[in-house]
Motif scaffolding. Sequence first.
Motif, PDB file in Angstrom:
ATOM      1  N   UNK A   1     -25.192  -6.426   4.707  1.00 40.19           N
ATOM      2  CA  UNK A   1     -24.998  -5.722   5.981  1.00 40.19           C
ATOM      3  C   UNK A   1     -23.666  -6.063   6.620  1.00 40.19           C
ATOM      4  N   UNK A   2     -23.082  -7.210   6.264  1.00 40.57           N
ATOM      5  CA  UNK A   2     -21.668  -7.450   6.616  1.00 40.57           C
ATOM      6  C   UNK A   2     -20.812  -6.358   5.982  1.00 40.57           C
ATOM      7  N   UNK A   3     -21.113  -6.094   4.696  1.00 36.94           N
ATOM      8  CA  UNK A   3     -20.314  -5.124   3.942  1.00 36.94           C
ATOM      9  C   UNK A   3     -20.538  -3.720   4.497  1.00 36.94           C
ATOM     10  N   UNK A   4     -21.775  -3.422   4.784  1.00 38.76           N
ATOM     11  CA  UNK A   4     -22.102  -2.111   5.353  1.00 38.76           C
ATOM     12  C   UNK A   4     -21.349  -1.910   6.678  1.00 38.76           C
TER      13      UNK A   4
ATOM     14  N   UNK B   1     -18.646  -3.470   7.655  1.00 43.58           N
ATOM     15  CA  UNK B   1     -17.207  -3.416   7.374  1.00 43.58           C
ATOM     16  C   UNK B   1     -16.793  -1.983   7.052  1.00 43.58           C
TER      17      UNK B   1
END
Lengths: 552, 298
Positions: free
Chosen positions: B133-136, B138
């Motif tokens: 969800x960090x990546x999402x 981002x």
Amino acid sequence: MSGEIEKQGFDTGFRAINPFTNQPVPVWIANFVLGEYGTGAVMAVPAHDQRDFEFARKFNLPIRVVITPDGKPLPADTLSEAAEAYGTLVDSGEYSGLPSAEAQKRMVASARARGLGEATVQYRLKDWGISRQRYWGTPIPMIYCDRDGIVPVPDDQLPVVLPNVAQFSGRGDSPLAQVPEFVNVRCPKCGGPARRETDTMDTFVDSSWYFYRFVDPRNDGHAFDPAAAKYWLPVDFYVGGVEHAILHLIYSRFFARVFRDLGMVDHDEPFAHLLTQGMVLKDGAVMSKSKGNVVDPDEMMQKYGADALRLYVLFVAPPEKEVEWTDAGLEGSFRFLARVWRVVDHWCETVGGEGVDAAGAFSALTAAERALRRKTHETIRRVTADIEERQQLNTAVSAMMELVNELYAFSDQTAIGAPGRRADEDVERVGVMERRETICVVREAIEALVRMLAPFAPHTAEEMWQQLDHATDLSAASWPAYDPEVARAEEIVVPVQVNGKVRSRLTVPAEVSEQELERLALADPAVQTYTTGKTVKKVVVARGRLVSLVVQ
Amino acid sequence: MEYRPQDLDRKWQQRWASSRAFEVEVDPSRPKFYCLEMFAYPSGHAHMGHVRNYSIGDVLARMKRMRGYNVLHPFGWDAFGLPAENAAIKGGLHPEASTRGNIAHMKGQLQRLGISYAWERELATCDAEYYKWNQWLFIRMFEKGLAYRRRSSVNWCPSCQTVLANEQVVDGGCWRCGTPVETRDLEQWFFRITAYADELLAGAETLTRWPDKVLTMQRNWIGRSEGARVQFPLEPGSGIRDPPSKSSPRASIPSMVRRSCCWRRSTRLSPAWRRGRRIRRRSGSRCRPSVRRTGRHG
């Protein structure tokens, strides 16, 4: 912040022309001017900025006073420091006599009209660089394609899992760049060969939104359910170290707004109430292995139990203050809990359970019983406010200690007596009956005490609660209710005689002092009717019963 | 009966766990209270600072629960970061292994302390289920222009071998190890926090239950100042004519200054200087004396 840097400068020999005065201004290079701020060049005003003042004095540069409080000119050599306050302009041509704020507006307007400049807003804050050339972090989900440029990893291919890396060299480039299976990838757009980003994210990204994930931590379709966030957020009480004041706490406020703009949360501020707790020091220094002053929590818990340790760190100081660790303080907390334990153990057979009906029991109390009840309710009031309103957890503990002292003093006057008597004496007291009223008052005090102690010393409190014959756990019990009527200091009515005749009656607290009674009697309007214009020869105060005045 | 707390600790901790005493669900019929202590970096051992932090939070959580609130009191692990990787570089365990081991140990310590956490909600940021969800996020930020890439001069800690955000440079040193920070030119990803600068300042005014000290630090960090950018022409013919005398030792000029003005090549000063560089004139920056102002250190 960096005020201690010694100011250094270098004269370029250039002179710029101040467009407002058309006078030359020397151009210096100085180490206290921030290169990345604005253009990197500032117009110094030594008379009105302390940093510029120090620089000008050091390098013997001219100082011109252009703002004074009253608009009267002031020679610069009278200044011992910069005059930073707003005032009225002097020695400033057409702007002389204007208040600072007005002069600013006009000067900006003039600069704009002449095509020389414009008003600007500057921030010290910079955009947050999050790339880290490290392994142990979140891979940045981006792909570089020679044809399509920067392409995000499609959502259905998330997460980009951190690959296993066996060797850590510590060299400056990203460890992920050394894993070809990770780096080489097909471009999501054109299917051609492409490369993954090999940097990872600053770990402050991870901590900038974890409080949202907690509301829905197992959701694998969304970061979190907005409905759950709407119910739980904002965080009502957030506790942590002040070292996070500008890192974590600013990034989290930024992310809250990003999630808001994505429509996932409906607030701006994620933390309604923040408490920054003080550090725990030993021998005046932060505990650290290198200093050899570490106190191990596990060791302390083994010796004194978790509750004594918890109570100690809560009692030793207000939460936001630094504390100095002492073993003696921890022992003191242990002794207090043991003292509570003994008084509960002592009374639990008598007051536990529902053996005695409390209905109506509080209507015919002795003075001592009334005093204990009053103390119980006064303590509830104090502890409740200390926790809920002020978070002064140390004074909440003090209040409970006072109640325990009262319980001991009260017990000593009862048939059962105070705990701590010799065992044979206790045996003699088997079968001793207490007044129903006494039992009800003690039960009320002990149960309130145990419940208030629960947040501080939960294990001990749960066990005592069980000893008091409660079938349900204390963790599911309710907080004691405060009765302001009971807590109110008891009042008595004291008659006031003037020359032997009762002329007034005073309603006063039972504990009122003689001096206070005398003062109140003399100030009483009904009494003054008989004393005005006369001399009060004598005042006799029989405390609690009578005030007698002799006037002539 | 004697007071023997060690036995009580174990007994009640087991009981709370088996009765799921501190697990909660959304319940709109009850008032909620979200009590949170900053989650922990799994260094390996809980210290007294942790004990104090979590004990304070637990008093509020347990008290509010008794007051009838539906209390969310979770805990987790800020599990990524340099120390685990640095240990691996020195020949220690793989960061994954050391981190998981440290989490297990510290969790045991916090459980022995009896903090009333909803452990079923525990999370670690090194879990792929979390950092997904960090990546999402981002990518969402990239789509909105809030994440962007540019080549830039960055703060570099030669000891930690990594970039530091401005916020991570404390008095010219690395916030973690204190090593003096250098600069490097790298392609970097940035989050456009400056787009929210005014909002972050305005929001600070609403935080009536935050310590003033923290709010002041944040306002200073954002460092808003109003001024004017004004062009100053150069006086014709002015400039460096005389080389500096031997009595002004070069070493006394800090490196920052040397880089921006190499006076040995004084006749070839950058075009910006010859054109008559735009010089910003600060005017309205004195409105808030507590705020660090405009363009200067100190």
